[in-house]
Design an enzyme around this catalytic site. Structure first.
Site, PDB file in Angstrom:
ATOM      1  N   CYS A  70       0.904  -1.049  -0.052  1.00 20.44           N
ATOM      2  CA  CYS A  70      -0.014  -0.008   0.041  1.00 20.44           C
ATOM      3  C   CYS A  70       1.059   1.166   0.048  1.00 20.44           C
ATOM      4  O   CYS A  70       1.524   1.406   0.801  1.00 20.44           O
ATOM      5  CB  CYS A  70      -0.923  -0.137   1.299  1.00 20.44           C
ATOM      6  N   GLN A  71       0.845   2.158  -0.898  1.00 18.57           N
ATOM      7  CA  GLN A  71       1.564   3.378  -1.076  1.00 18.57           C
ATOM      8  C   GLN A  71       1.098   4.231  -0.063  1.00 18.57           C
ATOM      9  O   GLN A  71       2.125   5.278   0.472  1.00 18.57           O
ATOM     10  CB  GLN A  71       1.692   3.959  -2.477  1.00 18.57           C
TER      11      GLN A  71
END
Ligand SMILES: C[S@@+](CC[C@H](N)C(=O)[O-])C[C@H]1O[C@@H](n2cnc3c(N)ncnc32)[C@H](O)[C@@H]1O
Length: 351
Positions: A70-71
């Site tokens: 997940c950025q």
């Protein structure tokens, strides 16, 4: 099954235990891919950026597991699958479209379900019914309170998340896996050995005992460790031992410089567990942070798991992994749905 973003294969390990056969794993970190290869076979591992995975290299599979990192970007307006920051999700969905699995499973950080990446996934997975929720590793026999988001996508009818196998009274404390290991690790260095992986050398293969690695704390650090009781943390330090930043910041980050308790599961083992200032990583009894071997055990990796990479790379593999015991619970549950049989309750290896 296919494992995307496979890391060292913590999740695969649980699925293999439940009888799944891996046919493809994609992992661009060479050390992690090497660890995966020595444990599960190298023939189906592609140590490449997932964006370079050719359509022709994607086999059919019943199950896809893994979750794109997940950025964590916060622009909620940006939900386009074409946004470059969403590349990893686009790649994940691309593989789902090619392999057409019956089921896919995503594991991710606990805030994931409210992240833009999840909105994107939901909007682009037609034909799959999604079940979402959080699982706590300790509820499945892992001596760690790791809380993670899980998504099960299914095109054979909605599949609920598995039910806990261990209620709070049956949670394992750290004692289950840490008791009996040497108080003082004999060395701070990994053995000097290398294997060839993907045409180049990688440090390894190391066995569990090779990972019982010490550190060389300063006298000040040791003095700090001595003041912290089991279950305690930086708030137990007298003023004269506090670093300035903590003296000035009296609230928040409560688990830093924390000490584990024998009778409780640990908190989440992250990638820098060897730094006490990063979390609750002090050994329940000894005045040192946990070693790599202890971290791997708290993640329920078996002692015969082989490891490749530098100390930092192996720590990253350990901290990033889905605990194999949790993965096995999910895998047995899915297998029962795929084969239309009653979910088995395999005996807990730590009970
Ligand atoms: C959270 S870890 C996966 C842990 C794994 N599921 C396990 O149980 O051991 C995410 C992995 O994605 C890999 N990764 C990140 N970006 C990638 C990319 N573009 N292509 C391939 N792998 C990638 C990282 O190197 C990391 O090992």
């Amino acid at each position: 099954m296919i494992d995307l973003f496979a890391g060292c294969g913590g999740m695969t390990r649980g699925f293999v235990e439940a009888g799944f056969e891996p046919v493809l794993a994609v992992e661009h970190d060479r050390a992690a891919a090497a660890t995966y290869a020595v444990n599960f076979g190298g023939a189906h591992v592609l140590p490449v950026d997932i964006a370079r995975l050719a359509a022709g290299d994607i086999p059919r599979a019943d199950v896809i597991i893994g979750g794109p990192p997940c950025q964590g970007f916060s622009n909620l307006g940006s939900r386009s699958v074409d946004d470059p920051r969403n590349q990893l999700w686009r790649e994940y969905l691309r593989v789902v479209e090619h392999a057409r699995p019956k089921v896919f499973v995503i594991e991710n950080v606990d805030r994931f379900l409210s992240a833009p990446e999840f909105a994107l996934l939901r909007a682009h997975t037609s034909g799959y019914e999604l079940t979402t929720g959080h699982l706590i590793a300790a509820d499945f026999g892992v001596p760690q309170r790791r809380k993670r988001a899980f998504v099960i996508g299914s095109r054979i009818g909605a599949i609920p998340l598995p039910s806990p196998t261990h209620d709070r009274a049956a949670w394992h404390g750290t004692e289950t896996v840490l008791r009996g290991l040497p108080e003082q690790p004999a060395t701070t260095r990994l053995p000097d050995s290398r294997i060839d992986f993907d045409g180049r050398p990688v440090p390894g293969v190391f066995k569990s005992a090779d990972l019982h690695l010490g550190r060389t704390p300063t006298p000040l650090s040791l003095e700090r460790y001595r003041h912290i009781p089991p279950g305690g943390g930086r708030f137990d330090l007298p003023d004269d031992l506090l670093p300035r930043c903590w003296r000035e910041k009296r609230t928040g980050t409560t688990d830093v410089m924390g000490r584990m308790r024998w009778d409780h599961p640990s908190l989440t083992i992250r990638t820098e567990f060897y730094k006490p200032e990063k979390g609750q990583y002090l050994h329940p009894e000894h005045h040192r942070p946990i070693t790599h071997q202890e971290a791997a055990r708290l993640q329920t990796f078996p002692d015969d798991f082989g490891w490749c990479g530098t100390k930092i790379e192996i720590a990253r593999q350990i901290g990033n992994a889905v605990p194999p015991l949790l993965a096995a619970a999910v895998a047995h549950h899915l297998r029962a749905h795929l084969t239309n049989t009653a979910p088995p309750t395999p005996p807990c290896p730590l009970c």
